[in-house]
Design an enzyme around this catalytic site. Structure first.
Site, PDB file in Angstrom:
ATOM      1  N   SER A 146      42.054  28.527  28.519  1.00  0.00           N
ATOM      2  CA  SER A 146      41.793  29.179  29.795  1.00  0.00           C
ATOM      3  C   SER A 146      42.222  30.642  29.756  1.00  0.00           C
ATOM      4  CB  SER A 146      42.482  28.406  30.922  1.00  0.00           C
ATOM      5  OG  SER A 146      42.102  28.898  32.177  1.00  0.00           O
ATOM      6  N   ASP A 318      37.446  34.394  33.606  1.00  0.00           N
ATOM      7  CA  ASP A 318      38.407  34.192  32.530  1.00  0.00           C
ATOM      8  C   ASP A 318      37.689  33.762  31.247  1.00  0.00           C
ATOM      9  OD1 ASP A 318      37.734  31.635  33.340  1.00  0.00           O
ATOM     10  OD2 ASP A 318      39.775  30.857  33.290  1.00  0.00           O
ATOM     11  N   ASP A 320      37.163  31.088  29.460  1.00  0.00           N
ATOM     12  CA  ASP A 320      36.256  29.937  29.417  1.00  0.00           C
ATOM     13  C   ASP A 320      35.363  29.876  30.651  1.00  0.00           C
ATOM     14  OD1 ASP A 320      38.417  29.162  31.075  1.00  0.00           O
ATOM     15  OD2 ASP A 320      38.048  27.044  30.677  1.00  0.00           O
ATOM     16  N   ASP A 322      35.657  29.442  33.896  1.00  0.00           N
ATOM     17  CA  ASP A 322      35.712  28.476  34.984  1.00  0.00           C
ATOM     18  C   ASP A 322      36.417  29.047  36.220  1.00  0.00           C
ATOM     19  OD1 ASP A 322      38.309  28.438  34.010  1.00  0.00           O
ATOM     20  OD2 ASP A 322      38.427  26.256  33.834  1.00  0.00           O
TER      21      ASP A 322
END
Length: 592
Positions: A146, A318, A320, A322
């Site tokens: 993340s 961010d 990734d 999400d």
């Protein structure tokens, strides 16, 4: 754990690669480092694994990934042999080692006879969730940490519904991983195919997102308002660099300015201290570009037809992709909104859209975590929309979506205070691409009315009151220096035994103890069961609309302290939040 014996086993293993062996040999005289790396296993919790890169059982490396995947494979095959037919989808982000770890997981599954659908390039986490459902897979894996610093990576496991594993199945995966003993050796010969997931899947996802947003925004956000909305977007060196701009362009946002330096995937994240869109510092380059664009109006995403409209909002996702952070123009400067404020804006926009489309809002629900702003509940209930609380973690929201489908309730929005949002039902995890498009449409909606998102937010505050939320990490006395919850658990137990009658000048009216599963209504002496999974978390509901929530950090000997306050003005709400925070700290055994 005899960390010395584990260290020796790794060092002597013929399966260890040369670089890993060299790294271990360099540690042979550093007993503290050996204990740190081999004195415990990297925990596989409800959020999967996350840790620093390196060799050892308490680090992220291909061997630990193999071990976790052995556990996941055993779990899948024990539950349903059809996993050998439907397979597992694996995605990965732009971090160091992500592709290597994804391939290690793929080979491990294939050696157990489970087919693998492996992405052929980096992909956002929500696309992995979509792919699991789209391909009818038995589960999914995404390699990501993340928004953590560059020295971290991680591993998250998903079920066939496209959502992250809940605590019970995650615990079973962890237990089965502990039984895996041959993870240092290379996997055996593949007994199932490893196929590539390519552009067709991305195209399907983009198509579904565009259709969803057009359904929501088509009747209330005119084409000219979209074209007239200037946007700066940064993927912060992550996976959103292609799909987020593509979706915005497909929706008619023709003036999207890309932060070029941050649009190149790079696991070192060289232009930011922390690739976290919750952190205002992550917007430094986006703000610089926005100010330049407002001056020159020449740097658009599209060279043909771009009119150089000045930016009004900034979007940052961010690594990734999400989570999305949002900044808005505020006079001559920029204001980074909190995750709660963005959630209120999205809730307002989706309710507005549903009303315009004639949707029966009494059959709709908003799902939020227990630490997300109560302003969403006030807004939703004013329009007849149900608000449902879950524990922290979007996995709970994803699971609840399936339950809502069975009851015929329409899922309107899922949100958490840490910049995670979802609309639509074809993804079952927070989705920054969908959220980015919704924020852009909400801004264009206000633009068409001659207003801004900040002005709309002020209107909502005027209607429902001013809400302020703060999150702090509190080190507690008596914590174990070796890590783990340590004194945080003791502090929670102490609070559980002796709940105060008041915090500051505000009476405690309800005590939600999510570990025991009971709510106590103070004064009336009534006990009400909580219909949520068990978690070591206590929430105090206060007079005046305030809340205090405490839970231990899952990785550090600290407490997470969530403070929420409400007032008739922004100043009053801020002052109340300050009083609640200071008073709560005095109740805790805070470390010096």
């Amino acid at each position: 754990m005899d960390y010395g014996a584990v260290f020796s086993r790794w060092l002597d293993s013929p399966g260890l690669d040369d670089l890993a062996r060299k790294e271990l040999m360099g540690l042979s005289s550093d007993l503290r480092e050996i204990e740190d790396r081999f004195g415990r296993d990297l925990a596989f919790g409800t959020g999967g694994m996350r840790g620093k890169l390196g060799v050892g059982t308490n680090r992220m490396n291909r061997y630990v990934v193999r071990r976790a995947t052995e556990g996941f494979a055993s779990f899948l095959l024990q539950g349903d042999e059809r996993a050998r037919e439907s397979g597992v989808v694996i995605a990965y982000d732009s971090r160091r080692g992500s592709r290597e770890f994804a391939e290690a997981a793929a080979l491990t599954l294939a050696s157990r006879g489970i087919p693998v659908h492996l992405f052929d390039e980096i992909a956002p986490t929500p696309v992995l969730s979509f792919a699991v459902r789209e391909l009818g897979a038995a589960g999914g894996i995404v390699i990501t940490a993340s928004h953590n610093p560059p020295e971290y990576n991680g591993y998250k496991a998903y079920g066939p519904n496209g959502g992250q594993l809940l605590p019970e199945p995650a615990a079973e995966v962890a237990a089965r991983a502990e039984e895996a003993l041959d993870y240092l050796d290379a996997p055996g010969e593949p007994k199932a195919q490893i196929s590539q997931v390519g552009s067709a899947l991305f195209d399907n996802y983009v198509g579904r997102v565009v259709d969803l947003i057009e359904e929501i925004a088509g009747g209330i956000v005119p084409t000219e308002a979209r074209a007239g909305m200037g946007i700066v977007y940064t993927p912060l060196h992550g996976t959103g660099y292609r799909l987020a701009p593509r979706v915005l362009e497909s929706l008619g946002f023709s003036n999207v300015y890309m932060v070029t330096e941050q649009s190149v995937p790079n696991g070192d994240f060289p232009t930011v201290k922390l690739p976290n869109p919750e952190d205002p510092a992550a917007f430094a380059m986006a703000i610089s570009l926005a100010n330049e664009a407002r001056t020159t109006r020449t740097r658009g995403m599209n060279t043909e037809g771009a009119s150089g409209v000045a930016p009004e909002i900034l979007l940052g996702t961010d690594p990734d992709c999400d989570r999305v952070g949002v900044a808005v123009r505020d006079g001559d400067g920029w204001r980074v909104l909190t995750g709660n404020q963005v959630g209120v804006i999205l809730c307002d926009f989706l309710i507005d859209s549903a009303e315009q489309r004639g949707v029966d809002l009494r059959e709709c629900a908003v799902v939020k975590t227990i630490v997300t702003t109560e302003m969403v509940r006030a807004l939703a209930s004013a329009h007849g929309v149900e608000t449902i609380d879950t524990l922290t973690g979007f996995k709970y929201i994803g699971a609840l979506m399936g339950e809502l489908e069975q009851t015929g309730t329409s899922f309107l929005l899922g949100l958490e205070e840490s910049c995670g949002y979802l609309a639509g039902t074809f993804v079952r995890d927070k989705d920054a691409i969908i959220a980015s498009a919704l924020v852009a449409c909400a801004a264009a909606r206000q633009h068409a009315r001659g207003r801004t998102l900040l002005q709309r937010l002020e209107e909502l505050y005027g209607q429902y009151g001013y809400y302020v939320e703060r999150l702090h990490t509190v080190a507690v006395a008596g914590a174990s220096p070796a890590g783990g919850p340590g004194g945080a658990d003791d502090a929670m137990d102490s609070l559980r035994r002796d709940v105060p009658d008041s915090v500051g000048d505000f009476l405690v009216t309800e005590v939600h103890d999510y570990l025991t599963g009971w709510t106590k209504k103070r004064g009336a002496g009534v006990m009400v069961p909580i219909s949520l999974p068990r978690e070591n978390c206590i929430q105090l509901v206060l007079t005046g609309g305030g809340k205090i929530t405490l839970r231990p950090s899952g990785t550090e000997p600290k407490l997470k302290l969530y403070v929420a306050a409400m007032g008739r003005s922004a100043q009053e709400a801020e002052e109340r939040a300050g009083v609640l925070e200071a008073s709560t700290r005095r109740l805790l055994p805070v470390a010096p």
